[in-house]
Design a protein around this motif. Structure first.
Motif, PDB file in Angstrom:
ATOM      1  N   GLU A  17      70.053 150.983  66.286  1.00  0.00           N
ATOM      2  CA  GLU A  17      71.437 150.911  65.797  1.00  0.00           C
ATOM      3  C   GLU A  17      71.857 152.241  65.192  1.00  0.00           C
ATOM      4  OE1 GLU A  17      71.939 147.666  63.123  1.00  0.00           O
ATOM      5  OE2 GLU A  17      71.354 146.145  64.592  1.00  0.00           O
ATOM      6  N   SER A  18      73.164 152.517  65.277  1.00  0.00           N
ATOM      7  CA  SER A  18      73.724 153.729  64.680  1.00  0.00           C
ATOM      8  C   SER A  18      75.052 153.373  64.020  1.00  0.00           C
ATOM      9  CB  SER A  18      73.940 154.802  65.750  1.00  0.00           C
ATOM     10  OG  SER A  18      74.587 155.923  65.197  1.00  0.00           O
ATOM     11  N   SER A  19      75.148 153.657  62.717  1.00  0.00           N
ATOM     12  CA  SER A  19      76.367 153.311  61.980  1.00  0.00           C
ATOM     13  C   SER A  19      77.419 154.413  62.063  1.00  0.00           C
ATOM     14  CB  SER A  19      76.038 153.016  60.514  1.00  0.00           C
ATOM     15  OG  SER A  19      75.352 154.118  59.940  1.00  0.00           O
ATOM     16  N   ASP A  20      76.956 155.657  62.300  1.00  0.00           N
ATOM     17  CA  ASP A  20      77.903 156.779  62.312  1.00  0.00           C
ATOM     18  C   ASP A  20      78.002 157.475  63.668  1.00  0.00           C
ATOM     19  OD1 ASP A  20      75.448 157.975  62.419  1.00  0.00           O
ATOM     20  OD2 ASP A  20      75.622 159.061  60.524  1.00  0.00           O
ATOM     21  N   GLY A  21      77.253 157.000  64.649  1.00  0.00           N
ATOM     22  CA  GLY A  21      77.289 157.629  65.967  1.00  0.00           C
ATOM     23  C   GLY A  21      76.513 158.928  66.051  1.00  0.00           C
ATOM     24  N   THR A  73      73.381 159.402  63.770  1.00  0.00           N
ATOM     25  CA  THR A  73      71.991 159.129  63.411  1.00  0.00           C
ATOM     26  C   THR A  73      71.598 157.722  63.857  1.00  0.00           C
ATOM     27  OG1 THR A  73      72.664 158.353  61.219  1.00  0.00           O
ATOM     28  CG2 THR A  73      72.048 160.681  61.423  1.00  0.00           C
ATOM     29  N   GLU A  78      68.856 154.246  63.376  1.00  0.00           N
ATOM     30  CA  GLU A  78      67.940 153.516  62.503  1.00  0.00           C
ATOM     31  C   GLU A  78      66.658 153.212  63.275  1.00  0.00           C
ATOM     32  OE1 GLU A  78      68.579 152.980  59.287  1.00  0.00           O
ATOM     33  OE2 GLU A  78      70.454 154.070  59.676  1.00  0.00           O
ATOM     34  N   ASN A 132      66.837 158.013  60.928  1.00  0.00           N
ATOM     35  CA  ASN A 132      66.870 157.838  59.462  1.00  0.00           C
ATOM     36  C   ASN A 132      65.533 157.299  58.958  1.00  0.00           C
ATOM     37  OD1 ASN A 132      69.545 158.687  59.071  1.00  0.00           O
ATOM     38  ND2 ASN A 132      70.326 156.692  59.706  1.00  0.00           N
TER      39      ASN A 132
END
Length: 364
Positions: free
Chosen positions: A153-157, A159, A161, A203
């Motif tokens: 998953e990537s929350s900011d496009g 970085t 997880e 991350n």
């Protein structure tokens, strides 16, 4: 005669660390000594993960303290604090990662990825925060070995997880492919760039150790990563076979050239034990890894058998240390992991973060 800190420390110095063969007083591991009447309290800080031996160490320290005249009650707090240690000169540490261990082999098929997976699981079992980066870009096996799938998953496009299983944080190029059966037809610079990006865009969450499963060989990818990634040390994996040892020597020379210390050597497929009669046969030769370690004056970390069980456990997504933690093979992996962690703990610490960064700008 009144109870003094000096007499207490003299008694505690009789307890020897089973992994370093030194006492805890001379190495300054004993901290925060407090004496109040007949009550004493102290901390002992270990530089390596040691969850399995802490209860016994605590028991020995308390017994030693109680031998001092005037001591009635003892409070001993034994804990682990893993520090960041020195890496190659001029290479900055990775955020969220204290120590990086590269697991390498001169050739493929010697059990390097199996060793990397079990090393990570053994360190985690001892209480460390551990991650694995699958840098074997042409043959990623970490997703299968750890039984993980799905895209990170990537929350900011920007970085990603890491995925997690058995308490280990995981990242692999195999998790980023649309088709897991797709071949990575990349030239060296592309592969190296992708790996560096994957390493730095993940991350990682406060890792004591990040295990990097390097691709086999000593080519462009291995050399570039060894120069650019802040490595605390490396572990060489080989079999006793002469051809494997020949290639292992090349791996050793590569790490020497780029200034990455070798923490030790692991010998896989050292012998085969017949499941029916127990007969031991050295199919790939005998003690080749041990002799190579002695030749290069490096630590020999242990021999693993050619075992169907180790292979089946890795293939099923639950490597030996997780699948059979009390088995003989798991104990070898755990000792290997402790020896590597102790070797790192005895290295020079990294002080780069304590110094200011000086930037010179030119006004135009």
């Amino acid at each position: 005669m009144s109870l003094t800190e000096q007499s207490l420390l003299a008694a505690l110095a009789s307890v020897i660390d089973p992994h370093t063969a030194t006492d805890f007083v001379s190495t300054r591991a004993v901290r925060n000594v407090q004496i109040s009447g007949g009550d004493v309290a102290f901390d002992v800080e270990l530089g390596y993960p040691a969850k399995s031996i802490i209860p016994e160490l605590r028991k020995q320290l308390i017994a030693a303290a109680k031998n001092v005249a005037g001591v009635e009650n003892v409070s001993a707090n034994v804990y682990t604090k893993v520090q960041a240690h020195a890496v190659q000169r001029g290479v900055q540490l990775l955020p969220g990662v204290k120590n990086i261990i590269a697991v390498a082999s001169g050739k493929g098929g010697v059990g390097k990825s199996t060793t990397a997976a079990n090393l990570a699981l053994a360190l985690a079992a001892e209480g460390a925060r551990v991650g694995v980066l699958d840098a074997d870009i042409y043959g990623p096996s970490v997703p299968m070995m750890f039984g993980v799938s799905g895209k990170p998953e990537s929350s900011d496009g920007k970085t990603m997880e890491p995925l997690e299983n058995y308490g280990v944080q995981l990242m692999s190029i195999g998790l980023l492919l649309n088709n897991p059966n797709e071949a990575m037809i990349w030239r060296g610079p592309m592969a190296t760039q992708a790996l560096e990006q994957m390493l730095r865009s993940t991350n990682w969450k406060d890792l004591d150790y990040l295990i990097i499963d390097l691709p086999p060989g000593t080519g462009d990818i291995q050399l570039t990563l060894s120069q650019k990634v802040p490595m605390t040390g490396s572990v060489i994996v080989t079999t006793p076979q002469d051809i494997a040892l020949l290639d292992a020597r090349k791996g050793i020379k590569m790490f020497e050239k780029v200034g990455v210390p070798i923490l030790g050597l692991v010998e896989n497929m050292a012998m085969h034990v017949c499941t029916n009669c127990g007969h031991v046969e050295h199919i790939f030769g005998q003690d080749g890894g041990k002799k190579l370690a002695a030749e290069w004056n490096m630590d020999f970390l242990g021999s693993l058998p050619l075992s169907m069980q180790i292979r089946e456990q890795a293939d099923s997504g639950k490597p030996t240390v997780a699948a059979a933690p009390d088995s003989e093979a798991a104990q070898i992996y755990k000792k290997l992991a402790r020896d590597v962690a102790v070797k790192i703990a005895q290295k020079a610490k990294d002080f780069s973060a304590k110094f200011p960064t000086i930037t010179i700008s030119q006004n135009t």
